[in-house]
Design a protein around this motif. Sequence first.
Motif, PDB file in Angstrom:
ATOM      1  N   THR A 197      41.544   6.860  52.321  1.00 33.15           N
ATOM      2  CA  THR A 197      41.850   7.930  53.268  1.00 33.15           C
ATOM      3  C   THR A 197      42.553   9.042  52.507  1.00 33.15           C
ATOM      4  O   THR A 197      43.500   8.767  51.763  1.00 33.15           O
ATOM      5  CB  THR A 197      42.761   7.377  54.371  1.00 33.15           C
ATOM      6  OG1 THR A 197      42.066   6.329  55.037  1.00 33.15           O
ATOM      7  CG2 THR A 197      43.131   8.439  55.360  1.00 33.15           C
ATOM      8  N   HIS A 198      42.050  10.261  52.649  1.00 31.71           N
ATOM      9  CA  HIS A 198      42.625  11.383  51.908  1.00 31.71           C
ATOM     10  C   HIS A 198      43.279  12.377  52.857  1.00 31.71           C
ATOM     11  O   HIS A 198      42.806  12.567  53.969  1.00 31.71           O
ATOM     12  CB  HIS A 198      41.541  12.117  51.123  1.00 31.71           C
ATOM     13  CG  HIS A 198      41.083  11.383  49.909  1.00 31.71           C
ATOM     14  ND1 HIS A 198      39.999  10.535  49.942  1.00 31.71           N
ATOM     15  CD2 HIS A 198      41.551  11.354  48.646  1.00 31.71           C
ATOM     16  CE1 HIS A 198      39.819  10.017  48.739  1.00 31.71           C
ATOM     17  NE2 HIS A 198      40.749  10.496  47.927  1.00 31.71           N
ATOM     18  N   VAL A 199      44.348  12.981  52.369  1.00 30.01           N
ATOM     19  CA  VAL A 199      44.951  14.103  53.091  1.00 30.01           C
ATOM     20  C   VAL A 199      44.893  15.294  52.140  1.00 30.01           C
ATOM     21  O   VAL A 199      45.523  15.284  51.079  1.00 30.01           O
ATOM     22  CB  VAL A 199      46.411  13.785  53.476  1.00 30.01           C
ATOM     23  CG1 VAL A 199      47.053  15.003  54.089  1.00 30.01           C
ATOM     24  CG2 VAL A 199      46.455  12.618  54.443  1.00 30.01           C
ATOM     25  N   ILE A 200      44.080  16.284  52.487  1.00 27.36           N
ATOM     26  CA  ILE A 200      43.846  17.410  51.574  1.00 27.36           C
ATOM     27  C   ILE A 200      44.170  18.722  52.279  1.00 27.36           C
ATOM     28  O   ILE A 200      43.517  19.078  53.251  1.00 27.36           O
ATOM     29  CB  ILE A 200      42.364  17.461  51.136  1.00 27.36           C
ATOM     30  CG1 ILE A 200      41.889  16.069  50.695  1.00 27.36           C
ATOM     31  CG2 ILE A 200      42.157  18.482  50.033  1.00 27.36           C
ATOM     32  CD1 ILE A 200      40.393  15.940  50.629  1.00 27.36           C
ATOM     33  N   PRO A 201      45.179  19.464  51.805  1.00 27.72           N
ATOM     34  CA  PRO A 201      45.421  20.787  52.385  1.00 27.72           C
ATOM     35  C   PRO A 201      44.437  21.800  51.804  1.00 27.72           C
ATOM     36  O   PRO A 201      44.148  21.784  50.604  1.00 27.72           O
ATOM     37  CB  PRO A 201      46.859  21.106  51.962  1.00 27.72           C
ATOM     38  CG  PRO A 201      47.125  20.239  50.782  1.00 27.72           C
ATOM     39  CD  PRO A 201      46.185  19.079  50.811  1.00 27.72           C
ATOM     40  N   VAL A 202      43.897  22.652  52.663  1.00 30.88           N
ATOM     41  CA  VAL A 202      42.969  23.695  52.214  1.00 30.88           C
ATOM     42  C   VAL A 202      43.559  25.043  52.614  1.00 30.88           C
ATOM     43  O   VAL A 202      43.878  25.253  53.787  1.00 30.88           O
ATOM     44  CB  VAL A 202      41.586  23.523  52.865  1.00 30.88           C
ATOM     45  CG1 VAL A 202      40.641  24.627  52.406  1.00 30.88           C
ATOM     46  CG2 VAL A 202      41.013  22.155  52.550  1.00 30.88           C
ATOM     47  N   VAL A 203      43.752  25.924  51.627  1.00 29.73           N
ATOM     48  CA  VAL A 203      44.275  27.257  51.932  1.00 29.73           C
ATOM     49  C   VAL A 203      43.281  28.280  51.396  1.00 29.73           C
ATOM     50  O   VAL A 203      42.926  28.231  50.213  1.00 29.73           O
ATOM     51  CB  VAL A 203      45.667  27.468  51.287  1.00 29.73           C
ATOM     52  CG1 VAL A 203      46.165  28.881  51.564  1.00 29.73           C
ATOM     53  CG2 VAL A 203      46.655  26.446  51.822  1.00 29.73           C
ATOM     54  N   ASP A 204      42.851  29.188  52.265  1.00 26.90           N
ATOM     55  CA  ASP A 204      41.870  30.212  51.893  1.00 26.90           C
ATOM     56  C   ASP A 204      40.650  29.589  51.213  1.00 26.90           C
ATOM     57  O   ASP A 204      40.294  29.958  50.097  1.00 26.90           O
ATOM     58  CB  ASP A 204      42.500  31.264  50.979  1.00 26.90           C
ATOM     59  CG  ASP A 204      43.559  32.053  51.726  1.00 26.90           C
ATOM     60  OD1 ASP A 204      43.422  32.173  52.965  1.00 26.90           O
ATOM     61  OD2 ASP A 204      44.523  32.514  51.082  1.00 26.90           O
ATOM     62  N   HIS A 205      40.056  28.640  51.840  1.00 23.60           N
ATOM     63  CA  HIS A 205      38.860  27.939  51.346  1.00 23.60           C
ATOM     64  C   HIS A 205      39.127  27.055  50.143  1.00 23.60           C
ATOM     65  O   HIS A 205      38.214  26.372  49.693  1.00 23.60           O
ATOM     66  CB  HIS A 205      37.745  28.940  50.971  1.00 23.60           C
ATOM     67  CG  HIS A 205      37.297  29.782  52.130  1.00 23.60           C
ATOM     68  ND1 HIS A 205      36.490  29.280  53.127  1.00 23.60           N
ATOM     69  CD2 HIS A 205      37.543  31.070  52.463  1.00 23.60           C
ATOM     70  CE1 HIS A 205      36.264  30.227  54.021  1.00 23.60           C
ATOM     71  NE2 HIS A 205      36.908  31.327  53.652  1.00 23.60           N
ATOM     72  N   ARG A 206      40.341  27.133  49.585  1.00 23.01           N
ATOM     73  CA  ARG A 206      40.561  26.415  48.331  1.00 23.01           C
ATOM     74  C   ARG A 206      41.358  25.133  48.584  1.00 23.01           C
ATOM     75  O   ARG A 206      42.465  25.183  49.115  1.00 23.01           O
ATOM     76  CB  ARG A 206      41.341  27.291  47.356  1.00 23.01           C
ATOM     77  CG  ARG A 206      41.181  26.879  45.908  1.00 23.01           C
ATOM     78  CD  ARG A 206      41.524  28.040  44.991  1.00 23.01           C
ATOM     79  NE  ARG A 206      42.958  28.347  45.018  1.00 23.01           N
ATOM     80  CZ  ARG A 206      43.862  27.662  44.317  1.00 23.01           C
ATOM     81  NH1 ARG A 206      43.486  26.659  43.558  1.00 23.01           N
ATOM     82  NH2 ARG A 206      45.128  27.995  44.372  1.00 23.01           N
ATOM     83  N   PRO A 207      40.774  23.972  48.250  1.00 25.79           N
ATOM     84  CA  PRO A 207      41.525  22.721  48.420  1.00 25.79           C
ATOM     85  C   PRO A 207      42.591  22.593  47.338  1.00 25.79           C
ATOM     86  O   PRO A 207      42.343  22.899  46.181  1.00 25.79           O
ATOM     87  CB  PRO A 207      40.456  21.650  48.251  1.00 25.79           C
ATOM     88  CG  PRO A 207      39.423  22.283  47.392  1.00 25.79           C
ATOM     89  CD  PRO A 207      39.426  23.752  47.705  1.00 25.79           C
ATOM     90  N   LEU A 208      43.785  22.180  47.734  1.00 32.27           N
ATOM     91  CA  LEU A 208      44.858  22.015  46.760  1.00 32.27           C
ATOM     92  C   LEU A 208      44.853  20.567  46.287  1.00 32.27           C
ATOM     93  O   LEU A 208      45.581  19.712  46.799  1.00 32.27           O
ATOM     94  CB  LEU A 208      46.201  22.381  47.382  1.00 32.27           C
ATOM     95  CG  LEU A 208      46.223  23.791  47.976  1.00 32.27           C
ATOM     96  CD1 LEU A 208      47.518  24.038  48.717  1.00 32.27           C
ATOM     97  CD2 LEU A 208      46.016  24.821  46.877  1.00 32.27           C
ATOM     98  N   VAL A 209      43.998  20.322  45.323  1.00 30.19           N
ATOM     99  CA  VAL A 209      43.789  18.941  44.869  1.00 30.19           C
ATOM    100  C   VAL A 209      45.074  18.348  44.302  1.00 30.19           C
ATOM    101  O   VAL A 209      45.367  17.173  44.483  1.00 30.19           O
ATOM    102  CB  VAL A 209      42.669  18.903  43.810  1.00 30.19           C
ATOM    103  CG1 VAL A 209      42.406  17.475  43.372  1.00 30.19           C
ATOM    104  CG2 VAL A 209      41.401  19.495  44.390  1.00 30.19           C
ATOM    105  N   SER A 210      45.866  19.190  43.657  1.00 27.36           N
ATOM    106  CA  SER A 210      47.039  18.636  42.977  1.00 27.36           C
ATOM    107  C   SER A 210      48.071  18.081  43.946  1.00 27.36           C
ATOM    108  O   SER A 210      48.858  17.216  43.577  1.00 27.36           O
ATOM    109  CB  SER A 210      47.678  19.707  42.098  1.00 27.36           C
ATOM    110  OG  SER A 210      47.961  20.838  42.894  1.00 27.36           O
ATOM    111  N   ILE A 211      48.082  18.572  45.197  1.00 26.40           N
ATOM    112  CA  ILE A 211      49.051  17.990  46.134  1.00 26.40           C
ATOM    113  C   ILE A 211      48.359  17.181  47.237  1.00 26.40           C
ATOM    114  O   ILE A 211      48.964  16.838  48.245  1.00 26.40           O
ATOM    115  CB  ILE A 211      49.966  19.073  46.772  1.00 26.40           C
ATOM    116  CG1 ILE A 211      49.121  20.115  47.510  1.00 26.40           C
ATOM    117  CG2 ILE A 211      50.874  19.706  45.767  1.00 26.40           C
ATOM    118  CD1 ILE A 211      49.963  20.990  48.414  1.00 26.40           C
TER     119      ILE A 211
END
Lengths: 752, 129
Positions: A197-211
């Motif tokens: 299960t992943h929790v991925i924040p996306v800001v302005d189309h860009r996923p913040l993989v590092s967090i």
Amino acid sequence: MTVSPSRVRESTEEPLPPLPVHPMVDYTLPSTPEPFQTDYQTGTPIAIDLGRSTLRLGLTTKQEPSNVFPSVSSRYRDRKNNKSLTLVGYDCFIDSSVRANVRTPFDGPMITNWDHLETIFDYSFVHLGVSSSGYVDNPIIMNEVMAPPFQQRSNLMQLLFETYAVPKLTFGVDSLFSYYYNGGSNGLVISTGHDATHVIPVVDHRPLVSISKRLNWGGNQSFNYLSSALSLKYPYFPARISNYNVENMVKDFCYVSKDFNEEIKHYLDLDNLEKKDVVVEAPFTEFIKPVKTEEELALEAEKKKETLRKLQEQAQQRRLEKLVQKEQDHVYYTALKEKLAKMNKKQFLETLRAEGFEDEADLNKYMASLERSLARARKQDIGENDTDTGPPSWPLVDIPDADLDEEQIKEKRKQRLMKSNYDARQRAKEEKELAKKQAEEEARKDKEWRESDLESWSADRRNKLEKLIKRSKDRKKLKEELTDRKSRAAQMRMKNIASLASDDGPAVSGSSARKRKAAASVTIDDDPNDTFGANDDDWAVYRDIANVDDEEAEEEEEQMILNLESELLEFDPTFTVEDTLERQFNWRNSTIHRFLRGPRDYQEDDQHQNHQIHLNVERIRIPEILFQPSIAGVDQAGITELCEDTVLRRLPQESGFSGDDSNRILKDIFLTGGQSLFQNFEERLYNEFRSFLPVGTKLKIRRANDPLLDAWKGMAKWANTQDSKGSYITKKEYDEMGPEYIKENNFGCVKL
Amino acid sequence: MSAENAQYLAELTDKLAAAYTFKTGKKMQRRRYKPLKQLLNDDLKRTQQKQSESSTPLPNLVSYHTLNAPPSLKPIRTYCDITGLPTPYKSPHNQLRYYDKECYAIVKSMAPGVDQQYLALRGANVVLK
């Protein structure tokens, strides 16, 4: 005066209607074979969503994936026809022997068996209609797990570029494609798939993989968990519960609880079970007892009766004979005793010895036991039913032998025997009458007591009942303690055995020092004084201490308890059905029963019930693991905590971001992946988010339109945009720079 | 396997094999099969090596391991191992959690090994190495 014990049982409520039963269905193949596509075009990108369980495949010009099949392959050697079969997808399930060999290229979330994957790719391209020779002339868009180990990507590149010679290739994370397809640009993607299960924040189309964060719990783990839990819940379940069955149980019946802590508390309450208990029944062939006709039954019963009657007669006869013998003995020995009283000492002893007694005490003892057995024998049924017609006459008995001829003497002997038989019977009858009268007298007194002073009577009965129950409890406790070798009871038992086994006190009774010394140096195995076992009778010790009649006594006790209870039930108004021992063991009051068998009684010989699985607590327990991974022993934070940390801590602290970004992504919480199909998932998440967010924060939670297919659709949509064109790695670039070279895109494909 | 199935599947295999014209014929390098555990270990080593090789620390280095969710900081709730109901009780001799005295009776009289199976469900079993 006694109430039958069944009355206690009958006084429960109306019989409840049976619960609805869900059949456990087996895997069914789709009705049509995997289609071959005819509209293949070279140059059109192919999107491949290679899932852990299903592969979705198609040209990106389409709206839907053209082929969807299980991502498994199977190799089977058909020895009869000397032929190797290589099958993929649904074809593996056509035949049971092929099905047994089904393999997946995955181990957990990773591809480990590349040969199997190659087979699957072959099959995929054929079904898409690729027919060019020596290469596949289409760009490929493929999914990958988020931040995969480098080896995964390099092997995939190698496979696609070298074995299939595809011109261009790009990767992306499936949940982000799904988000893209559902029109998201700022949001928090929660993707709960087959293995993680992943929790991925996306800001302005860009996923913040590092967090982004990954919780190692997915559908597959849920299936395994339920499977092991069920095998522990029903260890002797007669049918096989296949993985497919378990998967269906999770998918069909599990749901996310809106308020787990409250709901679980009362989950096994009867009224809740009535609504929430799910019965799943495994298929089985019912064993039907052959039904006999009325005539046959009657004939059988007749036969049984006949044999019973014969046996009873024989037994009666034997008992009667024994009784007569004993009575004669009694008469003889009474006479002997009288005679002895008149003799002098020497004669007395001699006569005694001649009769086989050691002294007078011995004789008295023998007489006493004789009388006792006589009394017992008289009480037994010795067939007095047939002596209703007054005392018959035996004319010859009193005439001395001298006055009779030979025939008559014979007749006289016969008559004498009959007379003694008759007398014995009469005496037995009298004894019985007497006993009956005594019992009646007692009952009358008891009744008097009850009527005059109900309180003290019932107190007495209750006291007796309590004592009995306590005794039976003590017995049970002792039994339990004896199973533990270290317990006091077991130690005492061993001591008893030891003292019984040594017939004359301590083993070393000699006083000489030499003896004592010898005794000190011997072990238990070569103790010269230890002769236990030399005589076979020694072993009788064990028979003495084993409570042979324990069971009998237990049964008797139980009967007594039932009798007492029924008496109290009848006469004591304060003693209700609820107070009976039986009621206290009622299944309604048993947590375990409700957990295992649901809100209905359980009949042990009901084959249907034996093939039924009751899902109750599991229904909310399984999905709850996503929120509380500690339930399954996963040492990670649950979804809520991950989201909380991401929104309130990780994102605002990331350079270039602020709390404003957090507020932006909170307006679009996006759920995707197979497990998001659980009922109430969105509501629960909403409640959880509300619990940690400041009041008034804008919050919106939504789920993907189709959590299973949207990833592929996102790939297809993206393939048709200008943005995608620059993201491909070409074969030329791969040949030149190797697998380390990657072009990052907005779908989580990052440099590792 | 029935003759019918055998023939159908054999024909299917042949038909598909004949259609694999798009392959370059270049076989993938034979690789040793790596199970998941080893795969992840190798990846961890690789990223560690990368870290140590670079002169400046890599702030945004992402790998499969860095994505792992951290342990929870919240107190865990405990549930009965048999029924799944919330409970504070724990059996002293095999560490199983139980809901009421009925469950305790079961926990007490559990066959050897079964308690470990229950514990394994929440990863609390004893693993001998």
